[in-house]
Design a protein around this motif. Sequence first.
Motif, PDB file in Angstrom:
ATOM      1  N   VAL B  33      44.525  10.312  48.922  1.00  0.00           N
ATOM      2  CA  VAL B  33      43.676   9.237  48.410  1.00  0.00           C
ATOM      3  C   VAL B  33      42.858   9.716  47.209  1.00  0.00           C
ATOM      4  CG1 VAL B  33      43.509   7.988  50.590  1.00  0.00           C
ATOM      5  CG2 VAL B  33      41.805   9.704  50.042  1.00  0.00           C
ATOM      6  N   GLU B  36      42.647   9.225  41.912  1.00  0.00           N
ATOM      7  CA  GLU B  36      41.739   8.984  40.797  1.00  0.00           C
ATOM      8  C   GLU B  36      41.059  10.291  40.370  1.00  0.00           C
ATOM      9  OE1 GLU B  36      40.433   5.340  40.100  1.00  0.00           O
ATOM     10  OE2 GLU B  36      38.475   5.802  39.274  1.00  0.00           O
ATOM     11  N   ILE B  92      38.768  15.585  46.984  1.00  0.00           N
ATOM     12  CA  ILE B  92      39.318  15.811  45.642  1.00  0.00           C
ATOM     13  C   ILE B  92      38.862  14.717  44.689  1.00  0.00           C
ATOM     14  CG2 ILE B  92      41.490  15.759  44.349  1.00  0.00           C
ATOM     15  CD1 ILE B  92      42.637  17.466  46.633  1.00  0.00           C
ATOM     16  N   TRP B  93      38.784  13.494  45.197  1.00  0.00           N
ATOM     17  CA  TRP B  93      38.324  12.417  44.336  1.00  0.00           C
ATOM     18  C   TRP B  93      36.868  12.665  43.907  1.00  0.00           C
ATOM     19  CZ3 TRP B  93      34.965   8.175  46.078  1.00  0.00           C
ATOM     20  CH2 TRP B  93      34.580   7.400  44.987  1.00  0.00           C
ATOM     21  N   ILE B  94      35.993  12.956  44.891  1.00  0.00           N
ATOM     22  CA  ILE B  94      34.577  13.115  44.548  1.00  0.00           C
ATOM     23  C   ILE B  94      34.378  14.361  43.688  1.00  0.00           C
ATOM     24  CG2 ILE B  94      32.275  13.503  45.497  1.00  0.00           C
ATOM     25  CD1 ILE B  94      32.873  11.536  47.646  1.00  0.00           C
ATOM     26  N   PHE B  97      35.398  13.286  40.202  1.00  0.00           N
ATOM     27  CA  PHE B  97      34.411  12.368  39.659  1.00  0.00           C
ATOM     28  C   PHE B  97      33.145  13.127  39.253  1.00  0.00           C
ATOM     29  CE2 PHE B  97      30.914   9.582  41.426  1.00  0.00           C
ATOM     30  CZ  PHE B  97      30.775   8.817  40.286  1.00  0.00           C
ATOM     31  N   MET B 202      37.552   3.978  36.187  1.00  0.00           N
ATOM     32  CA  MET B 202      37.109   2.729  36.816  1.00  0.00           C
ATOM     33  C   MET B 202      38.190   2.057  37.666  1.00  0.00           C
ATOM     34  SD  MET B 202      33.946   2.165  36.183  1.00  0.00           S
ATOM     35  CE  MET B 202      33.818   0.458  36.651  1.00  0.00           C
ATOM     36  N   GLY B 203      38.841   2.832  38.508  1.00  0.00           N
ATOM     37  CA  GLY B 203      39.710   2.196  39.488  1.00  0.00           C
ATOM     38  C   GLY B 203      41.205   2.279  39.239  1.00  0.00           C
ATOM     39  N   PHE B 206      42.886   4.038  42.141  1.00  0.00           N
ATOM     40  CA  PHE B 206      42.924   3.310  43.406  1.00  0.00           C
ATOM     41  C   PHE B 206      43.937   2.177  43.353  1.00  0.00           C
ATOM     42  CE2 PHE B 206      39.047   5.696  43.749  1.00  0.00           C
ATOM     43  CZ  PHE B 206      39.131   6.161  45.048  1.00  0.00           C
ATOM     44  N   LEU B 209      47.180   3.768  43.977  1.00  0.00           N
ATOM     45  CA  LEU B 209      47.357   4.016  45.416  1.00  0.00           C
ATOM     46  C   LEU B 209      47.840   2.748  46.112  1.00  0.00           C
ATOM     47  CD1 LEU B 209      46.965   5.858  47.876  1.00  0.00           C
ATOM     48  CD2 LEU B 209      44.569   5.196  47.922  1.00  0.00           C
TER      49      LEU B 209
END
Lengths: 384, 291
Positions: B33, B36, B92-94, B97, B202-203, B206, B209
């Motif tokens: 997940v 991004e 990994i996403w956070i 980011f 900005m998405g 996601f 995904l």
Amino acid sequence: MRIGARELKIEKRPSLSGWHAALISIGALLVALLLFSVLFVLAGVDPLEAYRGIISYAFLNPFGLPLTLNRFIFLLLCTNAFIIPYRAGLWNIGMTGQLYMGALAVFGVLALLGARRNGSVAVSPAILIPILLVVAAAGGAIYAAIAGALKGKYNINEIVVTMIMNFIAFWLVSFMIKEGGPFMGRGGEGESFQLPEALNAPLIAGVPFTLLLALGLALLLNFMFARTTLGFQIKAYGKSPAAARYAGINPVRLPILVFAMGGIMAGLAGYHYFAAVPGVYKITSNYGYYGDLAFYGIICGLIAMGNPIASIPVALLFGGLSIGGRYIQGKLHMSFGVDYALLGVLMITLVGFQYFYNNQIVLKTNRESLNKESLDVGVHSPES
Amino acid sequence: MWEFIARSLEASTIFTLAALGELLGQRSGILNVGIEGIMLFGATFGFIAAQNSDSYAVGFLVAIAIGALLGSLHGFFSITLGVDQVVSGMGIWILGFGLTTFIGNPYTGPLGMDRIPTVFGVSPFFILSVILVAVMWFVLSKTSLGLRIRSVGENPSVAEVSGINVARTRYMCVVVGGMLMGFAGAVYSLDYNPVWNYNFLMGWGFIALALVFFSLWNPWILLGGSLLFGFLWQLSLNPQLFLPGVFSRYIWRTVPFVITLLVLMVMSTKWFRAKWGSAKPEALGEPYVKG
């Protein structure tokens, strides 16, 4: 790994006690801060000086401490917004969207009462402030419940849904407050209209009353998980949705319920930041920053291992770290985003430490192998 | 009009590449997940590398390498350590980011290099992405490697017994998947919109995904979905081309996301499942412990 007759071994952990969990969380935190020192060193900053600066500004400075407390309230609410579905095995990463919806609901009611036109409302604050809290909670709850319903009814991945709903809410806020939107302030600077002064949230020793609300809700949640049927049902569903079904738990209603409860928390966080923090009292043009901060709730919730009481000190610490990080970034002339980077490093360290929830390192005096060796000497195996 | 179509194809390229990486991983049973996050890393490091070296090739190579690194990190957490795949992906996403916001900030602004030349007005990466879709389809459904990948995604213990190294196969898929995601990020920051700004995706990740879920794990359907969403994304940025004056531009920005939700809903209904069946890899998201 062997050290003489002793052996360092990794074993499956039979069960995890509260103490061990706390130790793992503290270990993860220390390792993350150590890793983060590397970033300070790379930026030419002494890590010790940086951490001292963060802590002293966040917790000891008369300007920093109120900021920390306000952020603590916000993070505690966001953390519990994450924790409630998390206990049911579901991931709410939509705190951002839910808190925007809470804020929009508050300003929507105010706009209906003419606050945008007149700068004031005719209703007494003693009546209206509780109403604003209720609509903020409802805004967050309804928005979150959609994700719960899609999960319960259609089994759609709640991570994708909540994240996508964050983006929808983000653009809706822009629509409402910018370029002639219905909540745009008179100046037209891309902010919402100002909260009427009479409705500024009451302060207790300089801190908004939402502090008591957030703490009270954390205690209430702890009671719910520990003592009530609903708390038991949530935990049972979290362990195994299929088994929970046999125990008579409605597999459609439960996800809706936990998401709605999480949404209440997030909606209140929206109320707190945009209607209760001194000096803000409007939906600011950089509202996206507060939305991003909500992701700290995920980290706090994971470190607290889904425990609402444990989330109190964790949220306080992280509130301080993010405020202090922002401060030293300016003071030490570091690049923007120290608090964001800290968020990332903390999160990934925590993921690595998840391993220790199921496994433990044990130091064993390996008698068995000692005995075996002495036996081997005495007994001749057939091959020889 | 032609320019709009070309831009849509370019946007769809980014969705295709990232989602193709995710599809490969999911076919082997690993849910990631964090798309991004990997895209943000690839985009940011690719941007910095290209700007410093004044070479697009270096930028793309760095992006692919960082994607491979993050893919193996996800593999290490979810395959070797057996950490929950969702937790690892979220991490990994956070991380992406948070860290790219800090690291990329001094580079805020335009790339300042000559644009990558187009082929008859279309980005060369679009053509590459279609080729990669064909390759992915061929490998997954026509080769023994593809059979191995699919079998570890469906039933890892049976695959293990029949002599397939489950861990190695899964590692390979998440690493190659990560490369594709990093590459997709670089296509965004070096070609589609060569300006660095904080959290600029900005998405996109996601939606990519969600596209994998839409695709029923079939690369050709994935390509179709990407084309549709590339068009929708471009439309949401330029609604005045088709429907001037209808809705605020901010409302248009929500359109791709709302449609994503609607498609997810339709696909999850009993009617749709009965008609199309579920092609979801059986062992998706389950940690495999060699027994």
